[in-house]
Design a protein around this motif. Structure first.
Motif, PDB file in Angstrom:
ATOM      1  N   ARG A 207      44.591   0.272  11.632  1.00 36.23           N
ATOM      2  CA  ARG A 207      45.526   1.184  10.976  1.00 36.23           C
ATOM      3  C   ARG A 207      46.617   1.620  11.952  1.00 36.23           C
ATOM      4  N   ARG A 208      46.193   1.910  13.190  1.00 32.55           N
ATOM      5  CA  ARG A 208      47.166   2.354  14.177  1.00 32.55           C
ATOM      6  C   ARG A 208      48.223   1.277  14.405  1.00 32.55           C
ATOM      7  N   GLU A 209      47.758   0.040  14.493  1.00 34.55           N
ATOM      8  CA  GLU A 209      48.653  -1.082  14.708  1.00 34.55           C
ATOM      9  C   GLU A 209      49.605  -1.236  13.505  1.00 34.55           C
TER      10      GLU A 209
ATOM     11  N   PRO B 187      47.628   5.983   2.536  1.00 31.12           N
ATOM     12  CA  PRO B 187      47.516   4.845   1.609  1.00 31.12           C
ATOM     13  C   PRO B 187      46.589   3.751   2.146  1.00 31.12           C
ATOM     14  N   LEU B 188      46.530   3.585   3.474  1.00 28.33           N
ATOM     15  CA  LEU B 188      45.659   2.551   4.050  1.00 28.33           C
ATOM     16  C   LEU B 188      44.194   2.929   3.872  1.00 28.33           C
ATOM     17  N   LEU B 189      43.889   4.212   4.047  1.00 31.08           N
ATOM     18  CA  LEU B 189      42.514   4.686   3.888  1.00 31.08           C
ATOM     19  C   LEU B 189      42.017   4.452   2.473  1.00 31.08           C
ATOM     20  N   PHE B 190      42.892   4.733   1.494  1.00 33.91           N
ATOM     21  CA  PHE B 190      42.460   4.645   0.103  1.00 33.91           C
ATOM     22  C   PHE B 190      42.443   3.224  -0.426  1.00 33.91           C
ATOM     23  N   ASN B 191      43.291   2.365   0.113  1.00 33.00           N
ATOM     24  CA  ASN B 191      43.468   1.059  -0.517  1.00 33.00           C
ATOM     25  C   ASN B 191      43.087  -0.144   0.343  1.00 33.00           C
ATOM     26  N   THR B 192      42.720   0.059   1.611  1.00 32.76           N
ATOM     27  CA  THR B 192      42.375  -1.099   2.441  1.00 32.76           C
ATOM     28  C   THR B 192      41.073  -0.830   3.200  1.00 32.76           C
TER      29      THR B 192
ATOM     30  N   LEU C   6      51.916  -0.732   1.699  1.00 33.53           N
ATOM     31  CA  LEU C   6      50.882  -1.488   0.972  1.00 33.53           C
ATOM     32  C   LEU C   6      51.406  -2.791   0.362  1.00 33.53           C
ATOM     33  N   ASP C   7      52.558  -3.279   0.841  1.00 32.74           N
ATOM     34  CA  ASP C   7      53.156  -4.488   0.287  1.00 32.74           C
ATOM     35  C   ASP C   7      53.227  -4.460  -1.235  1.00 32.74           C
ATOM     36  N   PRO C   8      53.929  -3.532  -1.821  1.00 33.36           N
ATOM     37  CA  PRO C   8      53.983  -3.413  -3.274  1.00 33.36           C
ATOM     38  C   PRO C   8      54.850  -4.506  -3.901  1.00 33.36           C
ATOM     39  N   GLN C   9      54.737  -4.667  -5.221  1.00 28.83           N
ATOM     40  CA  GLN C   9      55.578  -5.640  -5.919  1.00 28.83           C
ATOM     41  C   GLN C   9      56.903  -5.011  -6.360  1.00 28.83           C
TER      42      GLN C   9
ATOM     43  N   LEU D  93      50.727  17.504   8.149  1.00 30.36           N
ATOM     44  CA  LEU D  93      50.163  16.278   8.709  1.00 30.36           C
ATOM     45  C   LEU D  93      51.180  15.563   9.588  1.00 30.36           C
ATOM     46  N   THR D  94      50.681  14.886  10.632  1.00 28.72           N
ATOM     47  CA  THR D  94      51.592  14.087  11.446  1.00 28.72           C
ATOM     48  C   THR D  94      52.040  12.887  10.621  1.00 28.72           C
ATOM     49  N   ILE D  95      53.148  12.282  11.085  1.00 30.37           N
ATOM     50  CA  ILE D  95      53.668  11.092  10.407  1.00 30.37           C
ATOM     51  C   ILE D  95      52.572  10.032  10.347  1.00 30.37           C
ATOM     52  N   GLY D  96      51.853   9.853  11.452  1.00 28.91           N
ATOM     53  CA  GLY D  96      50.788   8.854  11.506  1.00 28.91           C
ATOM     54  C   GLY D  96      49.720   9.125  10.449  1.00 28.91           C
ATOM     55  N   GLN D  97      49.336  10.392  10.304  1.00 29.39           N
ATOM     56  CA  GLN D  97      48.312  10.738   9.308  1.00 29.39           C
ATOM     57  C   GLN D  97      48.793  10.458   7.887  1.00 29.39           C
ATOM     58  N   GLN D  98      50.082  10.756   7.628  1.00 28.78           N
ATOM     59  CA  GLN D  98      50.596  10.508   6.282  1.00 28.78           C
ATOM     60  C   GLN D  98      50.653   9.029   5.974  1.00 28.78           C
TER      61      GLN D  98
END
Ligand SMILES: Nc1ncnc2c1ncn2[C@@H]1O[C@H](COP(=O)(O)OP(=O)(O)O)[C@@H](O)[C@H]1O
Ligand code: SF4
Ligand SMILES: [Mg+2]
Lengths: 258, 335
Positions: free
Chosen positions: A125-127, A113-118, A166-169, A104-109
């Protein structure tokens, strides 16, 4: 006030099967308890195979404990609830090479997490990916690269980008800084400290570099053969270690040029 | 005497944006028994230089040099088979990850027996077998492995990193090479293991008279016994010379930055404040700056840096820079 992370008697055993002898129980980690506050940095130190990575993996949920419990903001962390854990506690591995998917490209990787959690759309996403790449010192155009096209240090930046996405704690990093280029390492440490200040992220670093630990950690946890033998404030452990073992671990090696 | 003598080595490859020099006029001399360390961040061309010495360069890339000599023989204009024979006999290399080099499917003993040159053994079949075993044990002792019986029967993944690296060193020195190239052999090792490997390599260079080309990304991991250093950035030479001279009185802004970033002196920085670093990122091959490639990240850069700087030679070191450090700054970083 409840602690951000409350670790209670967390431990891990492995059983080794052997034909001749009875089953042997190996203690990878004897029960460990401690707390971590919001915005704090904890360093886990110890010799090779002293249980550092085991503890890190248990906290990040990459492995299940034999017994013991974890509380995040007073809530028990459920074993199977990966989604809950994934969002709040992220792990960065030592071997960025192995943790990145070569297909996968870096962008795809980074999009995963954005696809699954946002609920972001493609453009958002690109931005977000362009932003996070810049944050870790890469260029937006790296999104179209495959991992093998990047140098090791740059691959490690991608792993860190994926962790902060994902801005984790809490971010758990297992020797993630050791193999980095000096300018990248300083930049990443500076970046991690800025993120901590801005967003109150807490870090758990597995590290064997006393120099880095001295600079970034608030607390140090010392493991010796799977047991926690010392735990305390960074300054205290550097100035008045109770154990000889701690003293040796925290010794800053002589500089190369003197 | 220089065993290795490289002058103006340039390697050019074609990219979608046209030809790019991934090594740009690099010089390197390594004397007999000398420990020479190449220092540079990733992408600086350290591994490429090592591969060029060993002759493992992609045939589609253009390799040119005024000189690429080993032991007074011109490697570049030599028959390929002869070159392989010479480099195979005289040189060996070890890597950051010893397990990438060891065969996961056979035991350490099997691999070491393979590595012992056939010509070294004489006599009957039985005699050879016994001889081989003695040599394997001797080899392991030479790299500081004491519990040889256990290690011989182990598979590489059963060994700790430190022991695995010692075994890979044993394999590398089995045919008594004159040059050992070590590409980041201790990166990501814990300090005590790293010290062990350093001591071992130093001892080998002294007892075997072996020349060594060490490769590291950080001045903090330059071996204490290294004689000379060469700093590379993005395929270009920054500064080179006697280690002590270069580190005590760096002339080049990159050397000074690398020294400040090495974390040798965290007492000098307040905890949790920003660490010194170079701004920006290492450029990609497609976007290499013209002239001095450090330009966009260099605190001293000026207009004329778009021209590649010529070499300036001092007594014990040389550097490529239009605007070297001011003398007072040099003294400061030396303290
Ligand atoms: N097989 C390859 N294909 C394309 N580019 C390569 C290849 N190998 C190395 N390079 C490029 O050559 C430059 C120098 O690489 P390298 O010698 O590996 O650097 P170092 O060892 O100093 O990290 C880098 O920009 C790298 O991306
Ligand atoms: S030549 Fe210019 S850009 Fe290059 S190191 Fe010297 S001052 Fe900096
Ligand atoms: Mg390399």
């Amino acid at each position: 006030m409840t602690a951000l992370l409350d670790v209670q008697a967390l431990c891990k055993y492995y059983t080794h099967k052997s034909i001749w002898r009875r089953q042997r129980k190996v203690t990878a980690l004897a029960p460990v308890s401690f707390t971590l506050e919001r915005g704090e940095t904890l360093a886990i130190m110890g010799e090779t195979s002293s249980g550092k990575s085991t503890l890190a993996k248990l906290i990040a949920g990459a492995e299940n404990p034999s017994s013991g419990q974890l509380f995040l903001n007073g809530q028990p962390l459920q074993r199977g609830n990966f989604r809950q854990r994934c969002q709040h506690i992220r792990m960065v591995f030592q071997d960025s090479d192995a943790s990145l998917n070569p297909q996968l490209t870096i962008g795809q990787q980074l999009a995963e997490p954005l696809l699954f959690n946002t609920d972001m759309n493609t453009e958002q996403r690109r931005e977000a990916i362009a932003q996070v790449l810049k944050k870790v010192g890469l260029l937006p155009e790296h999104a179209s690269f495959y991992p093998h096209m990047l140098a090791t240090g740059q691959q490690q930046r991608v792993s860190i980008a994926r962790a902060v996405m994902l801005d984790p704690q809490i971010i758990v990093a297992d020797e993630a800084l050791a193999a980095l280029d000096p300018s990248v390492r300083s930049q990443i440490i500076n970046l991690l400290m800025d993120l901590q200040k801005d967003m109150g992220i807490s870090y758990i670093f597995v590290s064997h570099s006393p120099e880095i630990v001295k600079h970034v950690a608030d607390k140090i946890l010392i493991l010796h053969r799977g047991k926690m033998i010392e735990f305390g404030a960074t300054q205290t452990l550097f100035e008045q270690p109770q154990q000889q073992y701690t003293k040796l671990l925290l010794q800053v090696p002589a500089a190369a040029n003197n | 005497m220089n065993m290795l003598d490289i002058r103006n080595l340039t390697i050019e490859m074609d990219t979608s944006n046209g030809p790019v020099k991934i090594l740009d006029k690099v010089n390197l001399q390594v004397g007999e028994g000398e420990i020479h360390t190449l220092v540079g961040e990733s992408g600086s061309g350290k591994s490429l230089l090592a591969k060029a010495i060993l002759g493992f360069i992609n045939p589609r890339w253009r390799v040119t040099a005024d000189r690429l000599w080993w032991n007074n023989r011109d490697l570049l204009n030599m028959d390929a088979a002869l070159r392989r024979q010479i480099t195979g006999r005289d040189m060996a290399m070890i890597f950051q990850n010893p397990n990438s080099y060891l065969d996961p499917n056979s035991t350490v003993g099997e691999q070491l027996r393979e590595a012992i040159p056939k010509g070294d053994l004489r006599g009957t079949f039985i005699r050879k077998m016994v001889d081989k075993r003695t040599r394997v044990v001797r080899l392991l002792h030479r790299v500081g492995v004491k519990d040889h019986d256990q290690v011989i029967d182990s598979y590489p993944f059963e060994l700790s990193v430190g022991v695995a690296q010692k075994v890979s060193i044993a394999m590398a020195i089995a045919h008594r090479p004159k040059l050992l190239i070590a590409d980041e052999p201790t990166t990501a090792m814990e300090p005590s293991t790293r010290q062990q490997i350093y001591r071992l390599l130093t001892r080998l260079s002294i007892t075997q008279g072996m020349s060594m080309l060490m490769i590291t990304q950080d001045v903090a991991s330059v071996m204490p016994d290294s004689d000379n250093v060469t700093l590379l950035y993005c395929g270009q030479l920054m500064e080179a010379g006697n280690k002590q001279a270069v580190f005590d009185q760096p002339q080049h802004p990159y050397t000074e930055a690398m020294l400040r970033m090495s974390l040798r002196d965290t007492d000098a920085v307040e905890p949790k404040t920003h660490l010194p670093t170079l701004p920006g990122a290492i450029p990609t091959l497609q976007h290499l700056p013209i002239g001095c490639r450090l330009g966009p990240r260099c605190p001293n850069a000026q207009k004329d840096c778009v021209m590649v700087p010529k070499v300036t030679r001092l007594k014990q070191q040389s550097y490529h820079c239009h605007h070297p450090l001011a003398p007072n700054k040099r003294r400061k970083s030396a303290s």
